[in-house]
Scaffold this motif. Structure first.
Motif, PDB file in Angstrom:
ATOM      1  N   VAL A   1       7.282   3.676   0.760  1.00  0.00           N
ATOM      2  CA  VAL A   1       6.100   4.650   0.956  1.00  0.00           C
ATOM      3  C   VAL A   1       4.934   4.103   1.153  1.00  0.00           C
ATOM      4  CG1 VAL A   1       4.906   6.193  -0.318  1.00  0.00           C
ATOM      5  CG2 VAL A   1       7.185   6.084  -1.153  1.00  0.00           C
ATOM      6  N   PHE A   2       4.292   4.606   2.331  1.00  0.00           N
ATOM      7  CA  PHE A   2       2.884   4.098   2.829  1.00  0.00           C
ATOM      8  C   PHE A   2       2.016   5.578   3.386  1.00  0.00           C
ATOM      9  CE2 PHE A   2       5.537   4.676   6.404  1.00  0.00           C
ATOM     10  CZ  PHE A   2       4.727   4.843   7.592  1.00  0.00           C
ATOM     11  N   SER A   3       0.748   5.164   3.403  1.00  0.00           N
ATOM     12  CA  SER A   3      -0.187   6.384   3.716  1.00  0.00           C
ATOM     13  C   SER A   3      -0.310   6.083   5.336  1.00  0.00           C
ATOM     14  CB  SER A   3      -1.488   6.098   2.966  1.00  0.00           C
ATOM     15  OG  SER A   3      -2.318   5.426   3.922  1.00  0.00           O
ATOM     16  N   ASP A   4      -0.553   7.339   5.874  1.00  0.00           N
ATOM     17  CA  ASP A   4      -1.141   7.571   7.135  1.00  0.00           C
ATOM     18  C   ASP A   4      -2.388   6.811   7.639  1.00  0.00           C
ATOM     19  OD1 ASP A   4      -2.868   9.284   5.982  1.00  0.00           O
ATOM     20  OD2 ASP A   4      -2.793  11.033   7.383  1.00  0.00           O
ATOM     21  N   LYS A   5      -3.053   6.298   6.673  1.00  0.00           N
ATOM     22  CA  LYS A   5      -4.264   5.281   7.081  1.00  0.00           C
ATOM     23  C   LYS A   5      -4.085   4.076   6.904  1.00  0.00           C
ATOM     24  CE  LYS A   5      -6.561   9.249   6.173  1.00  0.00           C
ATOM     25  NZ  LYS A   5      -6.978   9.912   7.076  1.00  0.00           N
ATOM     26  N   GLU A   6      -2.778   3.494   6.798  1.00  0.00           N
ATOM     27  CA  GLU A   6      -2.434   1.969   6.921  1.00  0.00           C
ATOM     28  C   GLU A   6      -2.225   1.744   8.236  1.00  0.00           C
ATOM     29  OE1 GLU A   6      -0.483   0.359   3.414  1.00  0.00           O
ATOM     30  OE2 GLU A   6       0.179   2.247   2.888  1.00  0.00           O
ATOM     31  N   ASP A   7      -2.559   0.527   8.459  1.00  0.00           N
ATOM     32  CA  ASP A   7      -2.341  -0.026   9.832  1.00  0.00           C
ATOM     33  C   ASP A   7      -0.841  -0.809   9.905  1.00  0.00           C
ATOM     34  OD1 ASP A   7      -4.949   0.430  10.938  1.00  0.00           O
ATOM     35  OD2 ASP A   7      -5.714  -1.162  10.346  1.00  0.00           O
ATOM     36  N   LEU A   8      -0.202  -0.460  10.949  1.00  0.00           N
ATOM     37  CA  LEU A   8       1.061  -0.878  11.074  1.00  0.00           C
ATOM     38  C   LEU A   8       1.269  -2.125  12.180  1.00  0.00           C
ATOM     39  CD1 LEU A   8       3.135   2.424  11.211  1.00  0.00           C
ATOM     40  CD2 LEU A   8       2.823   0.867   9.187  1.00  0.00           C
ATOM     41  N   LEU A   9       1.786  -2.940  11.916  1.00  0.00           N
ATOM     42  CA  LEU A   9       2.150  -4.108  13.026  1.00  0.00           C
ATOM     43  C   LEU A   9       3.723  -4.330  13.565  1.00  0.00           C
ATOM     44  CD1 LEU A   9       1.399  -6.582  14.425  1.00  0.00           C
ATOM     45  CD2 LEU A   9       1.878  -7.863  12.253  1.00  0.00           C
ATOM     46  N   PHE A  10       3.819  -4.029  14.907  1.00  0.00           N
ATOM     47  CA  PHE A  10       5.185  -3.850  15.318  1.00  0.00           C
ATOM     48  C   PHE A  10       5.360  -5.273  16.009  1.00  0.00           C
ATOM     49  CE2 PHE A  10       3.629   0.486  15.140  1.00  0.00           C
ATOM     50  CZ  PHE A  10       4.890   1.357  15.031  1.00  0.00           C
ATOM     51  N   ARG A  11       6.534  -5.972  15.269  1.00  0.00           N
ATOM     52  CA  ARG A  11       6.901  -7.096  15.590  1.00  0.00           C
ATOM     53  C   ARG A  11       7.606  -7.193  16.963  1.00  0.00           C
ATOM     54  NH1 ARG A  11       8.053 -10.733  10.102  1.00  0.00           N
ATOM     55  NH2 ARG A  11       5.903 -11.144   9.820  1.00  0.00           N
ATOM     56  N   SER A  12       8.255  -6.138  17.330  1.00  0.00           N
ATOM     57  CA  SER A  12       8.918  -6.140  18.851  1.00  0.00           C
ATOM     58  C   SER A  12       8.425  -4.697  19.463  1.00  0.00           C
ATOM     59  CB  SER A  12      10.348  -6.252  18.487  1.00  0.00           C
ATOM     60  OG  SER A  12      10.864  -5.093  17.659  1.00  0.00           O
ATOM     61  N   GLU A  13       8.421  -4.761  20.697  1.00  0.00           N
ATOM     62  CA  GLU A  13       8.056  -3.533  21.468  1.00  0.00           C
ATOM     63  C   GLU A  13       8.885  -2.291  21.386  1.00  0.00           C
ATOM     64  OE1 GLU A  13       5.391  -2.800  23.559  1.00  0.00           O
ATOM     65  OE2 GLU A  13       4.369  -4.741  22.925  1.00  0.00           O
ATOM     66  N   ASP A  14      10.108  -2.418  21.062  1.00  0.00           N
ATOM     67  CA  ASP A  14      11.169  -1.428  20.899  1.00  0.00           C
ATOM     68  C   ASP A  14      11.232  -0.928  19.222  1.00  0.00           C
ATOM     69  OD1 ASP A  14      12.533  -4.037  20.330  1.00  0.00           O
ATOM     70  OD2 ASP A  14      14.344  -3.300  21.127  1.00  0.00           O
TER      71      ASP A  14
END
Length: 261
Positions: free
Chosen positions: A47-60
């Protein structure tokens, strides 16, 4: 009195940012996505909020997430602003890509067994018995690769119903094997002494425990919605993240596993 007012103002300022916060629950993740602030990897149930920053470790990398008010969303490196993202609820591709009724021709079969086709452990498919008689001389078989070798596996049947059963499909010399080398499968119809090629497709047998966990999250967020909307949404999710699935298969599984009617 001033002390009380000051305390209330401090409380409002402290919780203010959270008032506009929307929480999402993760259904499924393909690839690796991190919550930057917490250093936690997204996984089913997170569960996480829409305010949290996400880090995508791969482009896909992608993730399916859901909120009871906002609906189901698919986020990716190119589209992860949850505060403005639109729901993936309707219209559902599930109903468009599924087909029912008797299978009458080779073209019907080829259309059904194309792309990614999902079987929930075992499935029966009703065929026209005049077009596709099934007996000791006339039957269907699948061909897949295991340890670099071609394996031909005769499919079972009951009357005019073709049966795809994972437990009997993935066996060699009577011994069960983990899986084929890949999901690519060829379908043939044996008519007397002639083998007719029907189609080549990806046969997907989902991990049923994992799928049940994912679907359980969807159902929990959709409590109170009509059964047909719920079934369609689950079918749409499976179609998007796994492959096309027979409506009858899905309806029966949801009823038995979750009591959805």
């Amino acid at each position: 009195m001033k002390t009380i007012i000051s305390a209330l103002l401090f409380l409002l300022i402290s919780i203010g940012p959270a008032l506009g916060q929307v929480d999402f629950r993760v259904i499924k993740v393909n690839g690796s996505i991190l919550l930057k602030t917490r250093g936690v990897s997204l996984e089913t149930g997170t569960v996480f909020s829409d305010k949290e920053d996400l880090l995508f470790r791969s482009e896909d990398a992608t993730a399916a997430v859901i909120n009871s008010q906002r609906g189901r969303l698919v986020i990716s490196n190119k589209n992860h602003d949850l505060s403005s993202a639109k729901s993936n609820y309707m219209p559902s591709m599930y109903n468009i890509s599924s087909r029912g009724g008797l299978i009458l021709t080779n073209a019907d079969l080829g259309g059904l067994f194309s792309g990614k086709y999902v079987v929930l452990e075992k499935q029966g498919i009703e065929l026209d018995k005049v077009s596709f008689p099934m007996d000791k001389d006339n039957f269907f078989f699948l061909r897949y690769i295991y340890k670099g070798e071609e394996i031909n596996k005769k499919l079972g049947y009951s009357g005019d119903t073709l049966v795809i059963d994972k437990s009997t499909l993935f066996t060699v010399d009577g011994n069960p094997i983990p899986n084929a080398d890949n999901t690519r499968i060829k379908l043939f119809y044996r008519k007397g002494s002639e083998s007719l090629f029907i189609s080549e497709f990806d046969l997907i047998f989902p991990d049923m425990k994992q799928l049940a966990k994912e679907v359980g999250i969807i159902l929990n967020e959709m409590k109170g919605k009509p059964a047909d909307v719920t079934v369609s949404e689950v079918g749409s999710y499976i179609n998007e993240f796994y492959g096309k699935l027979s409506p009858d298969q899905l309806t029966k599984w949801l009823q038995i596993k979750f009591g959805v009617k």
